[in-house]
Design an enzyme around this catalytic site. Structure first.
Site: not given
Ligand code: ADP
Length: 546
Positions: A188, A338, A448, A453
């Site tokens: 990754t 993944e 935020k 958000w």
């Protein structure tokens, strides 16, 4: 009398294996071509018959070198036919192909090779300068150099071509294996913490290939010509090499030439019917193409009817519209290293058959619906499932037979996997009543502001729909009053520089609330890219810490 409980399946138990794809290619499609662009931009062509023979030679050669089952063989290569040979030849010999990302720093590459304990390395000759910066940090037992440029391979290394030519593969046999044995591994990106190894099996690779090749996804056909711009060193080029070999379709590899002009030139020489890449590359492509329409009319033609799979980062609606103007429909996919990686794809479901074009664009700009065999759910911070109403957002979690359940040599931790066996993606998303996933952000990219958000992805997509803007990436900067505020880093199209007020008005018109609109814009020459060509927000956060 026998009871009804006596019945068992009468089906054969045959292990799934990617070797089957290789055999098919050699037997059924011997004349189809694999084209690679060399460093000098000339094209070299191999048939599938040649690919089959060369791959078997590679596998036999590795066995002759003493490769044992499960040994890792690293590749440090661009997209080309020899890399494809590694995809199949290394597992055929019982090894595990480990693709190293050539855009990482020498330190990172050495760290990853050491973590995987790679035994051998197959490397392009043009990448030897990079190898020189790695060799004292990690020692591969053997280094095999592919003479990609045609130059003489330095005597201290094995020459891939002469090694293959001198290997007798007439009695080659596949290494004994079961479907759960590993075939390849990829790390990754490690944007949070150290990179982690994901290991794919025969079974996961075959299942992923079958699913991704379905109609409405890659929709692979015998007459296709596939151009994988996605690097073969990242998430197995989204798995397309396996699908292409399974179906024996013609492949065109761009080699190291990924500049939009080079890709457009290649599309004239070998027009693809299916191409795959990240949005940043496709943005460059359409800008170069549209500029040439006025400045150099007739220089390029986009291949008529080409299907294009774009993903790896949010695909702006403006990009989808721009390509559709030229007859190219973009299919968006969402996935991760993944997840093999294809997990969701945005395609018109039957319910959308008669939907107005605007609605179809809007849907195409979403991540799409889960592909078969993938389960997904949205969970809030308290671990509660969120309704599929298009409103509730939470962490996207996925589960399936081609999704990793752990990382190589890393204990399973709660921040990556839930106790009941789901992968925590770190992406924030909602799902609507039709099952379309909309990625709002990565957890770490959310802004935020005043307790609410703000989606950076939404702002970026809206900004990139402005005619004066080529690229936009939005990050959070600390703010005393609101805790965080969005900062928009924007790249203007040539000859344009819209004012902040104009951009704010544009965002309000696109439906953003006043408090969501960035109060600050930074004009930059280009958005920095990650090693896989996506917007590199970490770098932007370093450039604009406040
Ligand atoms: P990295 O981007 O970290 O190098 P991956 O290729 O595994 O590594 O990236 C997976 C991530 O890319 C996902 O978790 C998600 O944040 C992002 N991503 C992939 N496809 C999409 C998409 N269609 N829309 C939005 N984000 C996406």
């Amino acid at each position: 009398m026998k009871s009804s409980a006596d019945v068992s399946s009468t089906m054969m138990k045959v292990d799934l294996s990617i070797n089957h794809f290789l055999d098919r290619a050699g037997t059924l499609f011997p004349t189809n071509e694999i084209v690679s662009r060399l460093p000098d931009k000339s094209l070299v062509k191999h048939t599938y018959a040649q690919f089959y023979e060369r791959t078997r030679s590679l596998a036999q050669g590795l066995k002759d070198l003493g490769l044992k089952k499960g040994d890792r063989v690293a590749t440090l290569c661009w997209n080309h036919h020899a890399h494809l040979e590694s995809y199949f030849g290394i597992p055929a010999a019982g090894g595990v192909m480990h693709t190293l990302n050539l855009r990482l720093s020498p330190d990172e590459i050495a760290w990853i090779a050491n973590d995987a304990q790679d035994r051998f390395l197959i490397i392009d000759d043009i990448l030897l300068p990079l190898y020189r910066q790695i060799e004292h940090k990690y020692k591969f037992e053997k280094v095999i150099v592919f003479p990609f440029s045609g130059a003489q391979v330095p005597a201290e290394f094995m020459d891939y071509e002469s090694w293959l030519a001198s290997t007798d593969s007439s009695h080659f046999e596949y290494a004994p294996h079961s479907e759960d044995d590993p075939v390849s591994m990829c790390y990754t990106s490690g944007t949070t913490g150290r990179p982690k190894g994901v290991v794919y099996s025969h079974r996961s690779t075959v299942l992923h290939t079958l699913v991704a090749s379905l109609g409405d996804f890659w929709s692979l056909r015998g007459t296709d010509v596939v151009l994988p711009v996605t690097p073969m060193f990242h998430a197995n080029s989204w798995g397309i090499p396996y699908g292409a070999v399974m179906m024996g379709v013609k492949m065109v590899f761009p080699g190291p030439h990924l500049h939009p002009d080079d890709l457009l030139d290649l599309m004239q020489l070998e027009p693809p019917t299916l191409s795959l890449g990240v949005p940043t590359i496709w943005m460059g492509l359409i800008q170069a193409y549209e500029a040439a329409l006025t400045q150099q009319p007739g220089r390029w033609k986009l291949p008529a009817g080409m299907r294009s799979l774009v993903g790896g980062a949010a695909v702006p609606e403006a990009l989808i519209r721009a390509f559709d103007k030229h007859g190219i429909w973009i299919l968006q996919g969402w996935g991760m290293t993944e997840t093999s990686p294809v997990c969701t794809i945005s395609y018109p479901k039957a319910e959308l058959r008669d939907a107005p074009l605007d609605e179809r664009y809007r849907r195409a700009a979403m991540a799409g619906i889960p592909v078969p065999l993938v389960d997904l759910r949205i969970r809030n911070d308290e671990g509660q499932d969120q309704a599929w109403d298009g409103q509730h957002v939470g962490e996207l979690q996925v589960r399936g037979p081609f999704i990793t359940g752990s990382y190589h040599h890393v204990p399973v931790s709660e921040d990556k996997f839930t106790g009941d066996g789901w992968l925590r993606t770190g992406d924030v998303a909602s799902v609507d009543t039709m099952g379309f996933v909309r990625i709002t952000d990565r957890t770490k990219d959310l802004i935020k502001s005043g307790g609410e958000w703000i989606s950076s992805v939404d702002l970026e997509n809206a900004l990139m729909a402005h005619p004066g803007i080529a690229e936009a990436a939005v990050i959070a900067i600390p703010d005393e009053k609101w805790s965080e505020r969005p900062l928009a880093c924007v790249v203007a199209k040539p000859g344009q520089k819209p004012q902040a007020e104009e951009l704010a008005a544009h965002l309000l018109k696109m439906g953003f609330a006043k408090w969501q609109v960035p109060d600050r814009y930074e004009w930059i020459a280009s958005v920095p890219r990650t090693s896989t060509g996506k917007f590199y927000k970490l770098k932007l956060r370093e450039m604009f810490p406040k």
